[in-house]
Scaffold this motif. Sequence first.
Motif, mmCIF file in Angstrom:
data_model
loop_
_atom_site.group_PDB
_atom_site.id
_atom_site.type_symbol
_atom_site.label_atom_id
_atom_site.label_comp_id
_atom_site.label_asym_id
_atom_site.label_seq_id
_atom_site.Cartn_x
_atom_site.Cartn_y
_atom_site.Cartn_z
ATOM 1 N N GLY A 1 -10.490 -21.484 4.931
ATOM 2 C CA GLY A 1 -10.782 -20.060 4.879
ATOM 3 C C GLY A 1 -10.789 -19.526 3.459
ATOM 4 N N THR A 2 -11.352 -18.339 3.294
ATOM 5 C CA THR A 2 -11.395 -17.679 1.990
ATOM 6 C C THR A 2 -10.464 -16.471 2.001
ATOM 7 O OG1 THR A 2 -13.684 -18.347 1.568
ATOM 8 C CG2 THR A 2 -12.846 -16.462 0.326
ATOM 9 N N LEU A 3 -9.492 -16.471 1.114
ATOM 10 C CA LEU A 3 -8.601 -15.321 0.965
ATOM 11 C C LEU A 3 -9.228 -14.385 -0.063
ATOM 12 C CD1 LEU A 3 -5.867 -13.988 1.652
ATOM 13 C CD2 LEU A 3 -4.900 -15.225 -0.300
ATOM 14 N N ILE A 4 -9.778 -13.278 0.410
ATOM 15 C CA ILE A 4 -10.473 -12.340 -0.473
ATOM 16 C C ILE A 4 -9.494 -11.618 -1.385
ATOM 17 C CG2 ILE A 4 -11.961 -10.304 -0.554
ATOM 18 C CD1 ILE A 4 -12.932 -11.106 2.273
ATOM 19 N N ASN A 5 -8.418 -11.128 -0.788
ATOM 20 C CA ASN A 5 -7.416 -10.406 -1.574
ATOM 21 C C ASN A 5 -6.117 -10.334 -0.783
ATOM 22 O OD1 ASN A 5 -6.293 -9.052 -3.706
ATOM 23 N ND2 ASN A 5 -7.424 -7.142 -3.408
ATOM 24 N N SER A 6 -5.020 -10.134 -1.504
ATOM 25 C CA SER A 6 -3.702 -9.970 -0.896
ATOM 26 C C SER A 6 -3.093 -8.704 -1.489
ATOM 27 C CB SER A 6 -2.829 -11.193 -1.205
ATOM 28 O OG SER A 6 -1.560 -11.086 -0.592
ATOM 29 N N ILE A 7 -2.874 -7.690 -0.637
ATOM 30 C CA ILE A 7 -2.494 -6.361 -1.120
ATOM 31 C C ILE A 7 -1.104 -5.976 -0.606
ATOM 32 C CG2 ILE A 7 -3.157 -3.937 -1.245
ATOM 33 C CD1 ILE A 7 -5.999 -4.788 -0.472
ATOM 34 N N PRO A 8 -0.110 -5.905 -1.486
ATOM 35 C CA PRO A 8 1.225 -5.464 -1.060
ATOM 36 C C PRO A 8 1.338 -3.941 -1.095
ATOM 37 C CG PRO A 8 1.302 -6.110 -3.349
ATOM 38 C CD PRO A 8 -0.122 -6.343 -2.892
ATOM 39 N N TYR A 9 2.254 -3.399 -0.315
ATOM 40 C CA TYR A 9 2.559 -1.972 -0.398
ATOM 41 C C TYR A 9 4.072 -1.801 -0.367
ATOM 42 C CZ TYR A 9 3.033 -2.389 4.718
ATOM 43 O OH TYR A 9 3.402 -2.780 5.988
ATOM 44 N N ASP A 10 4.548 -0.754 -1.027
ATOM 45 C CA ASP A 10 5.980 -0.497 -1.088
ATOM 46 C C ASP A 10 6.518 -0.207 0.309
ATOM 47 O OD1 ASP A 10 8.423 1.538 -1.507
ATOM 48 O OD2 ASP A 10 8.213 0.296 -3.301
ATOM 49 N N ILE A 11 7.702 -0.721 0.606
ATOM 50 C CA ILE A 11 8.248 -0.583 1.958
ATOM 51 C C ILE A 11 8.607 0.860 2.306
ATOM 52 C CG2 ILE A 11 9.120 -2.941 1.990
ATOM 53 C CD1 ILE A 11 11.911 -1.801 1.444
ATOM 54 N N SER A 12 8.686 1.724 1.302
ATOM 55 C CA SER A 12 9.003 3.131 1.565
ATOM 56 C C SER A 12 7.747 3.964 1.830
ATOM 57 C CB SER A 12 9.765 3.731 0.379
ATOM 58 O OG SER A 12 8.963 3.735 -0.793
ATOM 59 N N THR A 13 6.581 3.332 1.787
ATOM 60 C CA THR A 13 5.323 4.056 1.963
ATOM 61 C C THR A 13 5.215 4.652 3.367
ATOM 62 O OG1 THR A 13 4.211 2.547 0.429
ATOM 63 C CG2 THR A 13 2.809 3.888 1.846
ATOM 64 N N THR A 14 4.862 5.916 3.434
ATOM 65 C CA THR A 14 4.644 6.584 4.724
ATOM 66 C C THR A 14 3.244 7.177 4.823
ATOM 67 O OG1 THR A 14 5.583 8.647 3.851
ATOM 68 C CG2 THR A 14 7.086 7.153 5.011
ATOM 69 N N GLU A 15 2.518 7.163 3.713
ATOM 70 C CA GLU A 15 1.170 7.724 3.675
ATOM 71 C C GLU A 15 0.261 6.671 3.037
ATOM 72 O OE1 GLU A 15 -2.324 9.757 3.030
ATOM 73 O OE2 GLU A 15 -1.157 9.071 1.315
ATOM 74 N N PHE A 16 -0.750 6.227 3.802
ATOM 75 C CA PHE A 16 -1.524 5.055 3.405
ATOM 76 C C PHE A 16 -2.982 5.365 3.064
ATOM 77 C CE2 PHE A 16 2.019 3.334 5.807
ATOM 78 C CZ PHE A 16 2.354 2.181 5.104
ATOM 79 N N SER A 17 -3.309 6.618 2.792
ATOM 80 C CA SER A 17 -4.710 6.963 2.548
ATOM 81 C C SER A 17 -5.269 6.270 1.311
ATOM 82 C CB SER A 17 -4.877 8.479 2.429
ATOM 83 O OG SER A 17 -4.097 8.991 1.358
ATOM 84 N N SER A 18 -4.464 6.148 0.260
ATOM 85 C CA SER A 18 -4.933 5.487 -0.956
ATOM 86 C C SER A 18 -5.170 4.002 -0.706
ATOM 87 C CB SER A 18 -3.906 5.673 -2.083
ATOM 88 O OG SER A 18 -4.310 4.995 -3.251
ATOM 89 N N LEU A 19 -4.218 3.362 -0.032
ATOM 90 C CA LEU A 19 -4.357 1.935 0.254
ATOM 91 C C LEU A 19 -5.550 1.674 1.167
ATOM 92 C CD1 LEU A 19 -1.573 -0.607 1.061
ATOM 93 C CD2 LEU A 19 -3.528 -0.424 2.588
ATOM 94 N N THR A 20 -5.698 2.482 2.210
ATOM 95 C CA THR A 20 -6.793 2.240 3.153
ATOM 96 C C THR A 20 -8.152 2.540 2.529
ATOM 97 O OG1 THR A 20 -6.448 4.459 4.110
ATOM 98 C CG2 THR A 20 -5.397 2.594 5.217
ATOM 99 N N SER A 21 -8.194 3.463 1.576
ATOM 100 C CA SER A 21 -9.444 3.737 0.866
ATOM 101 C C SER A 21 -9.854 2.523 0.030
ATOM 102 C CB SER A 21 -9.286 4.962 -0.037
ATOM 103 O OG SER A 21 -10.461 5.198 -0.784
ATOM 104 N N GLU A 22 -8.871 1.947 -0.672
ATOM 105 C CA GLU A 22 -9.131 0.733 -1.457
ATOM 106 C C GLU A 22 -9.551 -0.415 -0.543
ATOM 107 O OE1 GLU A 22 -6.603 -2.611 -4.022
ATOM 108 O OE2 GLU A 22 -5.657 -0.723 -3.428
ATOM 109 N N LEU A 23 -8.847 -0.547 0.563
ATOM 110 C CA LEU A 23 -9.148 -1.617 1.514
ATOM 111 C C LEU A 23 -10.546 -1.444 2.103
ATOM 112 C CD1 LEU A 23 -8.101 -4.081 3.080
ATOM 113 C CD2 LEU A 23 -7.072 -2.505 4.736
#
Length: 243
Positions: free
Chosen positions: A156-178
């Motif tokens: 398989g091809t791993l395109i990217n691996s994206i971590p997020y801080d465990i205290s995150t409660t709002e994911f709009s920035s991450l989901t926009s990037e994703l």
Amino acid sequence: MSTYDEGILGKATMQYAVDDFNAFLIKAGSPDRFKLVIADTESDSSTTIQAVEELYAQGVRLLAGGPSSSMELGAIMDYINVHQMLMLNAYSTAPSLAIIDDNIFRLVTDDTKQSKAISKYLNFDGISAVIVVWRHDNYGQGLSEAFATDYVVAGGTLINSIPYDISTTEFSSLTSELNSQIIAAKSQYGSENVGICCFGFDETTMLFEDASAQSDLGTVKWYGCDGNAVINEMASNPVSAAF
């Protein structure tokens, strides 16, 4: 225990086990009895440390059940070993905590096994390219690293691996990037061949809610893990559940 659904279920299970074993002791004519002492870790490492210290001061030497995350368990490992306590843990799966000759017995296999299963399932499903989103603690890191190795070895091809801080409660920035990365991946590999792996806990509910607002995140398959399987909060959230 913790405030996760696992903690609630674990408390009931432990009480049943204590009652059952005490019934056995009575039948055997033994004067000994087990007493269940519950401590809520609140899914927080500092609270977990404090809880274990208080239990030790009360004379408790055997810990069973939780904590329900590897992050919490990692925070108390040294204390348990130094003070010669014994722990039977039913939840922690981080490979980094598989330490020989310590005083912690984990009753489930570590994530080097889960990663192989997820990799094989994606291969079976025809997913040849994937992006991994994971909570940045020893659980998420251990599982994402093990999966990356197994998935690539399997072709398989791993395109990217994206971590997020465990205290995150709002994911709009991450989901926009994703979303931007998924649009590019679909163009390169084809929609039917692209997937997203999400290695998280209860916060996956809010991640899904924010992901539902993005144009392309609902057009590819998502894959989870033991940490975000059967989340009651997600089932009761109409937006996340629909996504």
